[in-house]
Design a protein around this motif. Structure first.
Motif, mmCIF file in Angstrom:
data_model
loop_
_atom_site.group_PDB
_atom_site.id
_atom_site.type_symbol
_atom_site.label_atom_id
_atom_site.label_comp_id
_atom_site.label_asym_id
_atom_site.label_seq_id
_atom_site.Cartn_x
_atom_site.Cartn_y
_atom_site.Cartn_z
ATOM 1 N N GLU A 86 3.771 14.555 -4.482
ATOM 2 C CA GLU A 86 4.892 14.276 -3.578
ATOM 3 C C GLU A 86 4.842 12.819 -3.147
ATOM 4 O OE1 GLU A 86 6.875 16.861 -2.468
ATOM 5 O OE2 GLU A 86 5.706 18.281 -3.694
ATOM 6 N N ARG A 87 6.020 12.296 -2.829
ATOM 7 C CA ARG A 87 6.073 10.938 -2.275
ATOM 8 C C ARG A 87 5.381 10.930 -0.903
ATOM 9 N NH1 ARG A 87 11.871 8.150 -1.669
ATOM 10 N NH2 ARG A 87 11.476 7.539 -3.807
ATOM 11 N N GLN A 88 4.609 9.891 -0.612
ATOM 12 C CA GLN A 88 3.907 9.822 0.680
ATOM 13 C C GLN A 88 4.252 8.542 1.421
ATOM 14 O OE1 GLN A 88 2.244 12.414 1.800
ATOM 15 N NE2 GLN A 88 2.243 13.536 -0.152
ATOM 16 N N PHE A 89 4.149 8.633 2.742
ATOM 17 C CA PHE A 89 4.461 7.474 3.586
ATOM 18 C C PHE A 89 3.234 7.103 4.412
ATOM 19 C CE2 PHE A 89 8.244 9.863 2.710
ATOM 20 C CZ PHE A 89 9.161 8.880 2.349
ATOM 21 N N ILE A 90 2.980 5.821 4.484
ATOM 22 C CA ILE A 90 1.835 5.346 5.261
ATOM 23 C C ILE A 90 2.336 4.303 6.252
ATOM 24 C CG2 ILE A 90 -0.366 4.077 5.134
ATOM 25 C CD1 ILE A 90 -0.505 6.793 3.857
ATOM 26 N N ASN A 91 1.863 4.439 7.468
ATOM 27 C CA ASN A 91 2.251 3.472 8.476
ATOM 28 C C ASN A 91 1.800 2.058 8.098
ATOM 29 O OD1 ASN A 91 3.042 2.455 10.970
ATOM 30 N ND2 ASN A 91 2.647 4.518 11.839
ATOM 31 N N SER A 92 2.709 1.097 8.163
ATOM 32 C CA SER A 92 2.363 -0.280 7.764
ATOM 33 C C SER A 92 1.257 -0.885 8.617
ATOM 34 C CB SER A 92 3.562 -1.214 7.889
ATOM 35 O OG SER A 92 4.587 -0.786 7.079
ATOM 36 N N SER A 93 1.033 -0.286 9.779
ATOM 37 C CA SER A 93 -0.018 -0.835 10.644
ATOM 38 C C SER A 93 -1.378 -0.799 9.953
ATOM 39 C CB SER A 93 -0.067 -0.051 11.950
ATOM 40 O OG SER A 93 -0.357 1.309 11.653
ATOM 41 N N ILE A 94 -1.482 -0.019 8.885
ATOM 42 C CA ILE A 94 -2.742 0.038 8.135
ATOM 43 C C ILE A 94 -3.120 -1.352 7.627
ATOM 44 C CG2 ILE A 94 -1.746 0.546 5.839
ATOM 45 C CD1 ILE A 94 -4.059 2.544 5.457
ATOM 46 N N LEU A 95 -2.103 -2.180 7.365
ATOM 47 C CA LEU A 95 -2.371 -3.523 6.852
ATOM 48 C C LEU A 95 -3.068 -4.341 7.917
ATOM 49 C CD1 LEU A 95 1.035 -4.217 5.107
ATOM 50 C CD2 LEU A 95 -1.121 -3.571 4.041
ATOM 51 N N HIS A 96 -2.460 -4.335 9.075
ATOM 52 C CA HIS A 96 -3.020 -5.099 10.173
ATOM 53 C C HIS A 96 -4.441 -4.612 10.483
ATOM 54 C CE1 HIS A 96 -2.879 -7.838 13.416
ATOM 55 N NE2 HIS A 96 -3.228 -6.889 14.273
ATOM 56 N N GLY A 97 -4.554 -3.291 10.540
ATOM 57 C CA GLY A 97 -5.851 -2.681 10.836
ATOM 58 C C GLY A 97 -6.919 -3.048 9.817
ATOM 59 N N SER A 98 -6.504 -3.431 8.622
ATOM 60 C CA SER A 98 -7.486 -3.795 7.596
ATOM 61 C C SER A 98 -7.649 -5.305 7.510
ATOM 62 C CB SER A 98 -7.037 -3.289 6.220
ATOM 63 O OG SER A 98 -6.542 -1.996 6.302
ATOM 64 N N GLY A 99 -7.039 -5.993 8.475
ATOM 65 C CA GLY A 99 -7.182 -7.445 8.490
ATOM 66 C C GLY A 99 -6.259 -8.141 7.500
ATOM 67 N N LEU A 100 -5.244 -7.428 7.028
ATOM 68 C CA LEU A 100 -4.316 -8.048 6.073
ATOM 69 C C LEU A 100 -3.033 -8.456 6.793
ATOM 70 C CD1 LEU A 100 -4.670 -5.537 3.130
ATOM 71 C CD2 LEU A 100 -5.190 -7.963 2.976
ATOM 72 N N LEU A 101 -2.367 -9.452 6.266
ATOM 73 C CA LEU A 101 -1.083 -9.857 6.822
ATOM 74 C C LEU A 101 -0.024 -8.851 6.390
ATOM 75 C CD1 LEU A 101 -1.317 -13.634 5.920
ATOM 76 C CD2 LEU A 101 -1.759 -12.571 8.143
ATOM 77 N N GLU A 102 1.104 -8.966 7.024
ATOM 78 C CA GLU A 102 2.224 -8.075 6.715
ATOM 79 C C GLU A 102 2.694 -8.295 5.267
ATOM 80 O OE1 GLU A 102 4.978 -5.174 7.866
ATOM 81 O OE2 GLU A 102 3.101 -5.754 8.804
#
Ligand code: GLC
Ligand code: GLC
Length: 637
Positions: A589-605
């Motif tokens: 199935e298609r899945q959705f992940i909150n973009s905040s995961i990027l920030h939380g991993s120290g990555l830029l948007e």
């Protein structure tokens, strides 16, 4: 400090300075370990002298070119943890016919990006059943079916020229019953009978049997075989033609160390030590993972540190992770046993994720994997020539809410296609009615359903199966360790049922995933849109991206990330400011992940997916992952 050989700086024309220095660094530990095993024997002193002599002789006979490589690798001991290494394993005969023909396939491996090659057992073995070469009858000869030692040296040399590395097996736990030692033992020579575990009656064997499990319960029940010529029982933990070597006899240890050096001196870079958990046996135990097995390996390693320090050890220990990790060495020997070991339960967790469509076990299993000592690494793979044994720890299963027994049953049913909705075409290997234990055979492609989809001509399903294969290999290439690409997977080999009519192999369904390579099929990788082309080009791409991503190397940081969606696995790889966030959707199935995961991993948007080269798809602030898809998200350089 004892300097046993410093009295002669030159030995038959060879400078012994390096030898002496290495001896000085390791002598005390070697002595100590040797005496732990053999100290209480009357011949201990003499045996130790013989061992020392063997070290010196084999250092002397080590080719100069290899000695130079040893020195380079001593200066860069973590060389094998580089993200630039990707390995494969293959049967020379199934792949190319023989060693000479194999030489011509090196360009193909290069095209794919492979630079570490495990050639499956090549040493002389009986013509009939030899367990795929794991029953060796002469450790000093290449089996005529493959070629000669000269051919092997040539391959080692050619690979070296291409900056590629050679892995070869050393079957340390047992010999074939046709080995010279076994033949002499069978003819009644007590000296060679002492090379094995032999008993006049069942009293001791029966005691062993009480706690020894059976490895091949269908094909070789029990752990002992009756030898009528000498009226003795010999210990045979694997097949009845594989006689277990008796390492309580120091002569056996010394013989094996010499064989190790012999192979190393042919130009082998990495030695895969087969079935190491079994090296020592005691009544009242399972005969696996005993402390003495580790001592044997450490001793071998320290001896190799003197003669051929550039040569690496792989421990083949298909046991639970908390036991496997000990094969890297513990305490003061941490990092001084084997360099590499198979992450056998991780392999199962990959398959678990596909079957359950969630990443709970995969995550938990990695979380519970004990840390490995610095300077060592995991071999990461989804399948090899053996069965997929469901040997994860019960704790991992319980912690994510499964009953371990029922969960194993589920996986067995799923991968044999019995579970409703499963399109897998695997088979059970070595079903044991006593404990319902069974392992799984089948190629990657058949296990993900490609065989069925192709048969039905179901284009949508074919597409999904290809995605699953690429998804699995994306994990293999990006999770901490040295990846193995199992031969044939790169062009989607499905099960080979030829073994069923084979006079010798028919009892052993592991042969269904040891395919004979048809090079016309492999040629189809060049036909745009063919199944072979789609798998090959994507695997090739995974490999090439891995090779240009230092954050994927075995000495960089690996951190599990919680994507707050159990269908998605996530981890962060990081090295010196280079970061990649792995997101893998193991569901249909298609899945959705909150973009905040990027920030939380120290990555830029603003990240892009290294694999597709595009920004990840997003919708209302969420990252979208299509079924069985993955991202390697990174910031632009
Ligand atoms: C190893 C090999 C396997 C073989 C066994 C006995 O586990 O990988 O193929 O059957 O040893 O030698
Ligand atoms: C068992 C052994 C392993 C071997 C396998 C072969 O799992 O532990 O060493 O590879 O059997 O099937």
């Amino acid at each position: 400090m004892v300097r046993p050989f410093s009295s002669f700086q030159w030995y038959k024309g060879v400078d012994l300075a390096d030898f002496d220095a290495r001896m000085e660094a390791n002598y005390r530990d070697i002595r100590f370990l040797f005496s732990l095993l053999y100290g209480n024997r009357r011949d201990s002193h003499l045996s130790f002298k013989k061992l020392m002599e063997a070290l010196r002789e084999n250092y002397h006979s080590r080719p100069d070119e290899l000695r130079q490589i040893d020195i380079q690798r001593e200066l860069d001991p973590g060389w094998f943890l580089s993200n630039r290494l990707v390995s494969t394993m293959l049967y020379v005969d199934q792949y190319a016919g023989n060693l000479k023909e194999f030489l011509k396939k090196i360009p193909y491996l290069r095209e794919l990006g492979i630079n570490v090659v495990h050639l499956m057992p090549l040493l002389k073995c009986p013509a009939g059943n030899n367990d795929g070469g794991y029953a060796v009858s002469d450790y000093h000869r290449i089996d005529e079916r493959y070629g000669s030692m000269e051919d092997l040296r040539r391959i080692a040399w050619e690979l070296r020229k291409e900056k590629m590395y050679l892995i070869l097996d050393l079957v340390v736990n047992h010999t074939s019953d046709e080995h010279e030692w076994a033949k002499r033992a069978r003819s009644g020579d007590p000296y060679y009978q002492n090379y094995y575990y032999m008993f006049d009656d069942r009293s001791i064997p029966d005691q062993f049997e009480e706690t020894f499990p059976e490895i091949f319960p269908e094909a070789a029940p029990g752990n002992f075989t009756w030898i009528p010529e000498i009226k003795k029982w010999v210990m045979t933990v694997f097949h009845n033609f594989q006689w277990d070597l008796n390492y309580t006899n120091p002569t056996v240890f010394i013989e094996m160390v010499k064989i190790l050096f012999f192979l190393a001196n042919q130009g082998v870079d990495i030695v895969r030590l087969d079935a190491v958990p079994y090296l020592w046996k005691k009544i009242g135990t399972t005969g696996q993972n005993l402390e003495e097995a580790h001592i044997i390996l450490r001793l071998m390693r320290l001896c190799a540190e003197i003669v051929c320090p550039g040569v690496l050890f792989i421990a083949e220990a298909i046991v639970q992770p908390e036991e496997i990790v000990k094969y890297f060495g513990t305490d003061e020997f941490a990092g001084r046993e084997s360099h590499l070991a198979y992450h056998a339960s991780l392999m199962v967790f990959f398959w678990d994720a596909i079957a359950t469509t969630n990443s709970r076990m995969l995550r938990k299993g990695l979380e519970n994997t004990p840390p490995n000592p610095q300077g060592t690494g995991w071999l990461v793979y989804i399948r090899c020539h053996d069965d997929i044994g469901l040997g994860f720890s019960d704790r991992d299963a319980r912690e994510v809410g499964y009953d371990p027994f029922l969960h194993r049953k589920f996986l067995q049913e799923y991968y044999t296609g019995k579970f409703p909705g499963s399109s897998a075409r695997g088979s059970l290997f070595m079903f044991n009615p006593k404990n319902q234990d069974a392992r799984i055979s089948g190629t990657t492609a058949s296990l993900v359903g490609l065989e069925k989809a192709l048969e039905e001509g179901n284009r949508l399903e074919i597409d999904i199966c290809i995605r699953k294969i690429i998804l699995l290999y994306s994990l293999v290439m990006s999770i901490d360790g040295l990846p193995i690409l199992y031969y044939g997977d790169e062009v989607g080999y499905t099960n080979d049922y030829f073994y069923r009519n084979h006079p010798v192999h028919r009892y052993d369904n592991r042969w269904m995933h040891r395919p004979k390579i048809d090079w016309d099929k492999v040629e189809r990788r060049k036909i745009e849109g063919s199944v072979e082309n789609r798998i090959f080009t994507q695997i090739k791409r995974l490999i090439s991206i891995r090779k240009s991503s230092p954050e994927f190397s075995g000495d960089s940081s690996f951190r599990l990330i919680d994507p707050e969606n159990e269908h998605v696995f996530s981890c962060l790889r990081e090295k010196e400011k280079r970061r990649t966030l792995v997101l893998a959707n193991v569901s249909g199935e298609r899945q959705f992940i909150n973009s905040s995961i990027l920030h939380g991993s120290g990555l830029l948007e603003h990240v892009f997916d290294k694999f597709s080269g595009n920004a990840p798809a997003k919708k209302s602030g969420k990252i979208i992952l299509e079924p069985y898809s993955f991202y390697w998200l990174s910031e632009a350089e």
